[in-house]
Scaffold this active site. Sequence first.
Site, mmCIF file in Angstrom:
data_model
loop_
_atom_site.group_PDB
_atom_site.id
_atom_site.type_symbol
_atom_site.label_atom_id
_atom_site.label_comp_id
_atom_site.label_asym_id
_atom_site.label_seq_id
_atom_site.Cartn_x
_atom_site.Cartn_y
_atom_site.Cartn_z
ATOM 1 N N ARG A 1 0.834 -1.212 0.000
ATOM 2 C CA ARG A 1 0.000 0.000 0.000
ATOM 3 C C ARG A 1 0.863 1.254 0.000
ATOM 4 N NH1 ARG A 1 -5.143 -1.732 3.954
ATOM 5 N NH2 ARG A 1 -6.062 -3.058 2.333
ATOM 6 N N GLN B 1 -9.093 1.823 2.132
ATOM 7 C CA GLN B 1 -8.145 2.649 2.891
ATOM 8 C C GLN B 1 -8.892 3.526 3.889
ATOM 9 O OE1 GLN B 1 -5.009 1.852 2.215
ATOM 10 N NE2 GLN B 1 -5.765 0.623 0.509
ATOM 11 N N TYR C 1 -6.348 -1.132 -6.751
ATOM 12 C CA TYR C 1 -5.663 -2.327 -6.236
ATOM 13 C C TYR C 1 -4.965 -2.085 -4.882
ATOM 14 C CZ TYR C 1 -1.266 -1.139 -8.959
ATOM 15 O OH TYR C 1 -0.152 -0.584 -9.494
ATOM 16 N N GLU C 2 -4.606 -3.150 -4.237
ATOM 17 C CA GLU C 2 -4.094 -3.099 -2.853
ATOM 18 C C GLU C 2 -5.080 -2.413 -1.917
ATOM 19 O OE1 GLU C 2 -1.816 -4.891 -1.989
ATOM 20 O OE2 GLU C 2 -0.888 -5.294 -3.923
ATOM 21 N N GLY C 3 -6.352 -2.606 -2.165
ATOM 22 C CA GLY C 3 -7.380 -1.971 -1.343
ATOM 23 C C GLY C 3 -7.834 -0.676 -1.983
#
Lengths: 596, 596
Positions: free
Chosen positions: A297, A445, A438-440
Amino acid sequence: MTYRAPVKDMLFAMKELANIDAVAQLPGFEDAGLDTAQAVLEECAKLNEDVVAPLNWEGDINPSFFKDGKVTATPGFKEAFDQYTQGGWQGLHHPTDFGGQGLPKLIHAACQEMVNAANMSFALCPLLTDGAIEALLTAGSEEQKAAFIPKMIDGTWTGTMNLTEPQAGSDLAAVRTRAEPQPDGTYKIFGTKIFITWGEHDMAENLVHLVLARVVGAPEGVKGISLFIVPKFLVNADGSLGARNDVHCVSIEHKMGIKASPTAVLQYGDNGGAIGYLVGQENRGLEYMFVMMNAARYGVGIQGLAIADRAYQRAVAYARDRVQSRPVDGSLPAAAPIIHHPDVRRMLMTMRAFTEGCRAMALVGGAAYDAAHHHPDADVRKQNQTFYEFLVPLIKGYSTEMSLEVTSLGVQVHGGMGFIEETGAAQHYRDAKILTIYEGTTAIQANDLIGRKTARDGGQAAKAIAGQIEATEQALAARSSEAAQAFAKRLGAARRAFIDVVDFVAGQTKASPNAVFAGSVNYLMLAGNLVAGWQMGRALLVAEDRLAEGEDAAFMQAKITTARFYGDHILTRVPGLRDSIVEGAAGVTDMALEAF
Amino acid sequence: MTYRAPVKDMLFAMKELANIDAVAQLPGFEDAGLDTAQAVLEECAKLNEDVVAPLNWEGDINPSFFKDGKVTATPGFKEAFDQYTQGGWQGLHHPTDFGGQGLPKLIHAACQEMVNAANMSFALCPLLTDGAIEALLTAGSEEQKAAFIPKMIDGTWTGTMNLTEPQAGSDLAAVRTRAEPQPDGTYKIFGTKIFITWGEHDMAENLVHLVLARVVGAPEGVKGISLFIVPKFLVNADGSLGARNDVHCVSIEHKMGIKASPTAVLQYGDNGGAIGYLVGQENRGLEYMFVMMNAARYGVGIQGLAIADRAYQRAVAYARDRVQSRPVDGSLPAAAPIIHHPDVRRMLMTMRAFTEGCRAMALVGGAAYDAAHHHPDADVRKQNQTFYEFLVPLIKGYSTEMSLEVTSLGVQVHGGMGFIEETGAAQHYRDAKILTIYEGTTAIQANDLIGRKTARDGGQAAKAIAGQIEATEQALAARSSEAAQAFAKRLGAARRAFIDVVDFVAGQTKASPNAVFAGSVNYLMLAGNLVAGWQMGRALLVAEDRLAEGEDAAFMQAKITTARFYGDHILTRVPGLRDSIVEGAAGVTDMALEAF
């Protein structure tokens, strides 16, 4: 249009904002001061400017392609990857025990920005490998570390993160991939993973898949998920490659951007089961994966500011070159380069201010990470860890959201040419859109920011930051310059809005979760805007001092103007966000589901 | 995912906000009341939903292509275009004398939204033809009108606008295409035109190019530009097609979006000169072209809200379908469709509120246009013309800028799937980006708003609108509902900010042009936000009344909630914009050119 790494601004932020001198006092980082940083950054700049950046457009028009289970990377990528790993860049911040350089995250972050600005598709391969290395460092056995990490650091193998399944995206509780324990202590893995970045390719001899799966009989939900190493080729005791494992790429996605980065669908166990090795303990997989995810992240946040800088540089080059219309103030007798036009300048300043603010925030976060992991005093470590954890969703969420605005402005500066693919601005616009996903996603977040980072401690960490911001505000207010005065006013208004919101979140999350979460992304945008703006305020103070000392007047004056722009054009968005969050839930929650 | 034309919302806006009853009292529009509108819209919806919309994705994956000077449209487009023109849609608002239907712009605008929402690439062909028809109606001779307009209305031929050249984009003063007078009264045209939308294709027998060129010996700058008709095939006296004219498509662009719409480079006169016919008088071409451009700018604004609505509909469908995670309020025992999650609802509401606000603004503008052209009283005509002209840059600039945000949210709602092209959300994101560029970039609209629409009359037209907004504000404040009270507060804050900015613009444009133009786009965004928001405030008032009367409770309640959302989440951006404009010039103007 060539990429030029912003080494000077990076060193300024490292020295003046992230306090690299303090990082260099941490045990193990004695040699990692400003001089080292400068030497590393200059070397890194060369590779990325000369080798990696020229492949960016090539990757767009000649993406990685899939045929018969194999993925071939864009021509030139493998050679560039070899140079990258042989130059030691993959191991820059990893432990020397495993062949890394052992440098601080602070320095690594700047290098990470460069490779991503040069070529985001390319940079994703090292980024994912970093995540895999971090997870093994955290939870792997000594044998696993020794077997896999050195080869990932030297580029012989690369790593992947296998989380997502068709029914399990943001919601990892829904993971269904199955792990069956075998008598020899290994597991057989069965299932389908999607959206696996660099999940198959020909740039390395082997791929080390880190895979979330559920051991047969494990609890439902996130508490029944374990983490496994599933290498593409099994590894013999002597480190040589053994049999092909039962994990196969069945297709790659046709995406809007980052086309050179293959996004694979991986099928596990169609021919009897893929052999996997448990990492750490059963059912603690999500916890380990969060280590990877947090590193990733932060890295994705860096991608946001990296692509923003690339878009900015491209737009500036075009604006200097393209001649169109006389200046509105009549200052030139004929048509002028469009950089003379106020709105073009406004667009460029928006791009620049966002980028510099987010870069400063990321580097300050990087230094906090270093202190959190290496400071001898446990209290200082904890304090830095809390600060870093508060920053991660902002670095990821805010820097990527701003990159959408910046890359859109990058197209806009080019006018009609921006819409033509060959110009290159459109690629940044298309590439950037993945970053808020992506990655949350940004919402994920924001949930993290609200839940774990704000509501849980009743807003303490947030208030501590507000206190630091107030100190900067007071220092600005004590200055006589118009720029500092103007900035102090904006920062104060933004800080007070932030406190209102923190009180709302801390006070209402339990009682009115829908109302609070209706404002979650706005809260993230507000907090990111403020924290990045705070860094710009600190930069303004330093730049005024350096200017008075006669240091690099052009740079310092530009920093002051950029900070002022941030204050008057970006921080000014904050009070409105406060109103939306604290007073705006009804418009979100009152709508009947059927009415959409 | 099918497109469903928002007929109900269109009729609501026509009846309650744009006052179609008053339009139906204008001479010539006696039959164009609400019933007619409803019948026309329902018919139009059918065609666009069933025939045009299904071709949108096809156009993206199978774009128009160029080979040997010829452009072949996406398969299916020609058949759809035939149905469109044979159904009378091309002539909907054009005079009955030439085969049109003679309906008001108000009704045409709604139909225009539908075809653009269905398929923006497709809709560009009729849009450009409309522009050509308007220019000929304004400045063409009776013979020219008779020769060209009926065939453009019935779809036998299509029209194009040829303005841009490589060195002349926003700056038409730089046009170099040359026109040489011939003894027979015609001209020979020589030059290169770029970015010509539907500048070559196989959907019609002939193309009617309207071309800006400079007659040999004409003055420099915009005062030496004339307008010419240059048909692809010359037209015989009996209306049949004659020789191929010397205008040729040499390539089409490789674009980020609207791929089915061919963007041609046209070469004039490489084989002796293309035969052109002067429209109106020499050197008045830009004036005539502005007629086309204003129609086209309004049309591009409609494109913005059209694509926003399409993106919204797609996102709603996905959000209802995609199951992921439990609701944060614990209201459901298991993972739920993501439309239950507050942030997804916030995104959908943002998309919806923007779209409905911009739709209302556009339709109110359309009704003003009708009154400006058809009202028997000259004062009323003038008043409406002033109002309409103030609105055009807002409709174009604000609705297209908002479409970037809306289509981005449309991707975001889809999560990772949004980045996969086959999902369709990405196409809207890519397509929309052209809208803030063509027919005058947002900055060009903003210059128009500042120069011709605000500074020139000392802010009078703007203040008159502010006065009307204040009346709406008072009506809202007099209501007892929380929604009306909340909205009144937001509208008041926004109106006061607007007045500050108008005073700044009216007072400073001459003295400090750079400072004013540094805020030009922010002023446009502020004014567009406010005027669209004002319409939402009016809608809220009406919806409360209708709700009290028992009319369509679900629709009216949704309208109230959407308006409230607009107030708390979109109007709240206005005060910050005021600060950037009135107090933020230094950050733009102080930057040294070399420092970028």
